[in-house]
Design a protein around this motif. Structure first.
Motif, PDB file in Angstrom:
ATOM      1  N   LEU A 158       0.826  -1.207   0.000  1.00 22.27           N
ATOM      2  CA  LEU A 158       0.000   0.000   0.000  1.00 22.27           C
ATOM      3  C   LEU A 158       0.865   1.265   0.000  1.00 22.27           C
ATOM      4  O   LEU A 158       0.537   2.245  -0.670  1.00 22.27           O
ATOM      5  N   ARG A 211       2.119   1.953  -3.477  1.00 21.15           N
ATOM      6  CA  ARG A 211       1.066   2.468  -4.366  1.00 21.15           C
ATOM      7  C   ARG A 211       0.795   3.949  -4.114  1.00 21.15           C
ATOM      8  O   ARG A 211       0.373   4.648  -5.019  1.00 21.15           O
ATOM      9  N   ALA A 212       1.034   4.367  -2.880  1.00 20.90           N
ATOM     10  CA  ALA A 212       0.684   5.754  -2.522  1.00 20.90           C
ATOM     11  C   ALA A 212       1.677   6.772  -3.042  1.00 20.90           C
ATOM     12  O   ALA A 212       2.674   6.601  -3.568  1.00 20.90           O
TER      13      ALA A 212
END
Length: 117
Positions: free
Chosen positions: A113, A116-117
């Protein structure tokens, strides 16, 4: 490690104890879960201490997870064995799978995550 790390690790270990008690019809009351989980909670804490000694250049989310998982498993099983509790091979195998997947897994999801950020 952050406060979030400690909370998620504790949650994984407590859910492991809860699931074990539920699958063996031992009840899921909070004190019973703590009674079942305490050896693995101690092992998790030992793992946190051990992970702190990993040299900074080598530190990573996956190595931290492995150190904590192996410590939770080994210390937990040794404490269970020393108290005369079960350490049958099927239990050790299930505990290995659950603790490694849980303690490394949430770190993997968090790392994915973050990328992805």
């Amino acid at each position: 490690m952050t406060r979030r790390t400690y909370v998620l690790d504790l949650l994984v270990v407590l859910l492991f104890a809860l699931a074990g008690r539920a699958s063996h019809d031992r009840g899921v009351d909070p004190l019973g879960v703590l009674e079942t989980g305490w050896p693995f909670l101690v092992g998790t804490a030992v793992g946190w201490i051990a992970a702190a000694f990993v040299p900074r250049p080598m530190r990573s989310w996956w190595l931290e997870g492995i150190v904590v998982a192996v410590s939770a498993l080994v210390v937990g099983m040794l404490l269970r064995w020393s108290m005369g509790e079960g350490t049958a091979l099927p239990f050790v195998l299930v505990a290995t799978g659950v603790l490694v997947v849980g303690l490394v897994g949430w770190r993997a999801v968090e790392a994915a995550l973050a990328r992805r950020a």
